[in-house]
Design an enzyme around this catalytic site. Sequence first.
Site, PDB file in Angstrom:
ATOM      1  N   HIS A  18       0.866  -1.180   0.000  1.00 22.60           N
ATOM      2  CA  HIS A  18       0.000   0.000   0.000  1.00 22.60           C
ATOM      3  C   HIS A  18       0.911   1.240   0.000  1.00 22.60           C
ATOM      4  O   HIS A  18       2.023   1.195   0.544  1.00 22.60           O
ATOM      5  CB  HIS A  18      -0.836  -0.050   1.287  1.00 22.60           C
ATOM      6  CG  HIS A  18      -1.918   0.966   1.415  1.00 22.60           C
ATOM      7  ND1 HIS A  18      -1.665   2.274   1.769  1.00 22.60           N
ATOM      8  CD2 HIS A  18      -3.267   0.876   1.279  1.00 22.60           C
ATOM      9  CE1 HIS A  18      -2.806   2.935   1.846  1.00 22.60           C
ATOM     10  NE2 HIS A  18      -3.804   2.110   1.549  1.00 22.60           N
ATOM     11  N   LYS A  46     -10.506  -0.616  10.644  1.00 17.50           N
ATOM     12  CA  LYS A  46     -10.681  -1.833   9.829  1.00 17.50           C
ATOM     13  C   LYS A  46     -11.036  -3.031  10.703  1.00 17.50           C
ATOM     14  O   LYS A  46     -11.192  -4.142  10.212  1.00 17.50           O
ATOM     15  CB  LYS A  46      -9.399  -2.118   9.048  1.00 17.50           C
ATOM     16  CG  LYS A  46      -9.032  -1.037   8.029  1.00 17.50           C
ATOM     17  CD  LYS A  46      -7.815  -1.440   7.231  1.00 17.50           C
ATOM     18  CE  LYS A  46      -7.190  -0.283   6.471  1.00 17.50           C
ATOM     19  NZ  LYS A  46      -7.959   0.158   5.314  1.00 17.50           N
ATOM     20  N   GLN A  62      -4.336  -5.224   7.050  1.00 22.41           N
ATOM     21  CA  GLN A  62      -5.323  -6.168   6.506  1.00 22.41           C
ATOM     22  C   GLN A  62      -5.277  -7.525   7.193  1.00 22.41           C
ATOM     23  O   GLN A  62      -6.026  -8.433   6.817  1.00 22.41           O
ATOM     24  CB  GLN A  62      -5.121  -6.351   4.993  1.00 22.41           C
ATOM     25  CG  GLN A  62      -5.353  -5.098   4.184  1.00 22.41           C
ATOM     26  CD  GLN A  62      -6.758  -4.520   4.380  1.00 22.41           C
ATOM     27  OE1 GLN A  62      -7.682  -5.198   4.837  1.00 22.41           O
ATOM     28  NE2 GLN A  62      -6.918  -3.260   4.048  1.00 22.41           N
TER      29      GLN A  62
HETATM   30  N1  PLP Z   1      -1.681  -0.683   4.674  1.00 27.21           N
HETATM   31  C1  PLP Z   1      -2.606  -1.463   4.113  1.00 27.21           C
HETATM   32  C2  PLP Z   1      -2.229  -2.848   3.655  1.00 27.21           C
HETATM   33  C3  PLP Z   1      -3.905  -0.990   3.937  1.00 27.21           C
HETATM   34  O1  PLP Z   1      -4.833  -1.760   3.357  1.00 27.21           O
HETATM   35  C4  PLP Z   1      -4.229   0.310   4.399  1.00 27.21           C
HETATM   36  C5  PLP Z   1      -5.582   0.857   4.195  1.00 27.21           C
HETATM   37  O2  PLP Z   1      -6.337   0.446   3.354  1.00 27.21           O
HETATM   38  C6  PLP Z   1      -3.240   1.073   4.997  1.00 27.21           C
HETATM   39  C7  PLP Z   1      -1.965   0.547   5.120  1.00 27.21           C
HETATM   40  C8  PLP Z   1      -3.495   2.453   5.501  1.00 27.21           C
HETATM   41  O3  PLP Z   1      -4.347   2.404   6.607  1.00 27.21           O
HETATM   42  P1  PLP Z   1      -4.919   3.763   7.236  1.00 27.21           P
HETATM   43  O4  PLP Z   1      -5.531   4.521   6.096  1.00 27.21           O
HETATM   44  O5  PLP Z   1      -5.923   3.290   8.236  1.00 27.21           O
HETATM   45  O6  PLP Z   1      -3.783   4.482   7.846  1.00 27.21           O
END
Ligand code: PLP
Length: 403
Positions: free
Chosen positions: A120, A223, A200
């Site tokens: 991500h 999440k 995730q």
């Molecule tokens: N890492 C992964 C694998 C994610 O799926 C996400 C969000 O979808 C994030 C990081 C970022 O999470 P947040 O937006 O809650 O900081």
Amino acid sequence: MDVEKIRGEFPILGREVNGRPLVYLDNTATSQTPAEVVDEIVRLYENTKANVHRGVHSLSQEATDLQEHTRRRVQEFVNAAEPEEIIFTRGTTEAINLVAASYGSRFRDGDEIILTVMEHHANIVPWQLLRRHADIKIRVVEINERGELDMDQYRSLFNGRTVMAAFCHVSNVLGTVNPVKEMTAIAHSHGVPVLIDGAQASPHLRIDVRDLDCDFYVFSSHKMYGPTGVGVLYGRRSLLEEMPPYQGGGEMIKHVTFAHTTYADLPFKFEAGTPDFIDIAAFSKALDFIGRVGLDNIEAHERELLDYTTAKLEEIEGLKIYGTAPHKSAVISFNVGNIHNYDLGMLLDRLGVAVRTGHHCAQPLMQRLGVPGTVRASFAVYNTREEADAFIAALRRALALLS
Ligand code: PLP
């Protein structure tokens, strides 16, 4: 596990969207929140709103106790050795930024960080930002056709300049569950610390940071059926102790003069300013919910939905699923022929089905897959087979309209 009873605990699942019952399949982006968590937020605003750690008065003590109770609950949830190893952040993104900025402040020109092609953006950009002070090289682990990491290549990327390996536990696009324990052991055999992005994984899998032996593990409450605005950084004490603060301000100090400041002990050294104490306190109710339902039950139920829906999707001509690893979580990314993911997502929304479209904050992975984006359906504990059927029926209808 009684799914209908669980659904009853989520008021939002009773609503309609575009005149149809909501079928919510965007759980990878954020999952819905049960009434007990929402009620707790209201109760806290109405009864216990006082700033934490600052006051001797009773309300402040109560608010502090509630926040520290959640810290201990999170400690148990990930099996950390001590509550001091749990730092509250705004989310996964802030937790990774914290580690990159603080631990990464020691990196020098030519140092190398190993990431994977399925990360991500939250686990890419914070490391790139280090280039403001040092010429960091990013080395990338590739995937095979099923969306699994190339472990031989991963092993081959380590050298004397490697200073960090950072990778997701579960891919938010492919659903692949990575062999993070093995990856950590390989990194450690080269003396390299590891950060695992558990955003995730934490809603679906049992996490044991001591068994994984990872140095940092990060995730987000929203999440995990919890409130927004709360994230967790687990860090190994020995590393956190030697890391400089990430932000400066109230709460994180022992003593301040204009000449010099000494910092608070862990975990407060990394928690500058007023934390989101109401949502942190309410997060413990989300952990209670997960504990009551049971992660094994959640995993089994979602696995059943994944297998069922995948089989139905595979019957659709021209449909391609991205991510077919045997060990994957309940995330299905796909495209159908040349149809744009956005058009499909729009039509599904008209039919009451909420899915994600686009690059899912993983543009390098999209480049690797050779697509601008995908449609993504993802499941949570409250989803049902009937919803999977409704999704498939809506998809067939959308495809008929578009062809
Ligand atoms: N890492 C992964 C694998 C994610 O799926 C996400 C969000 O979808 C994030 C990081 C970022 O999470 P947040 O937006 O809650 O900081």
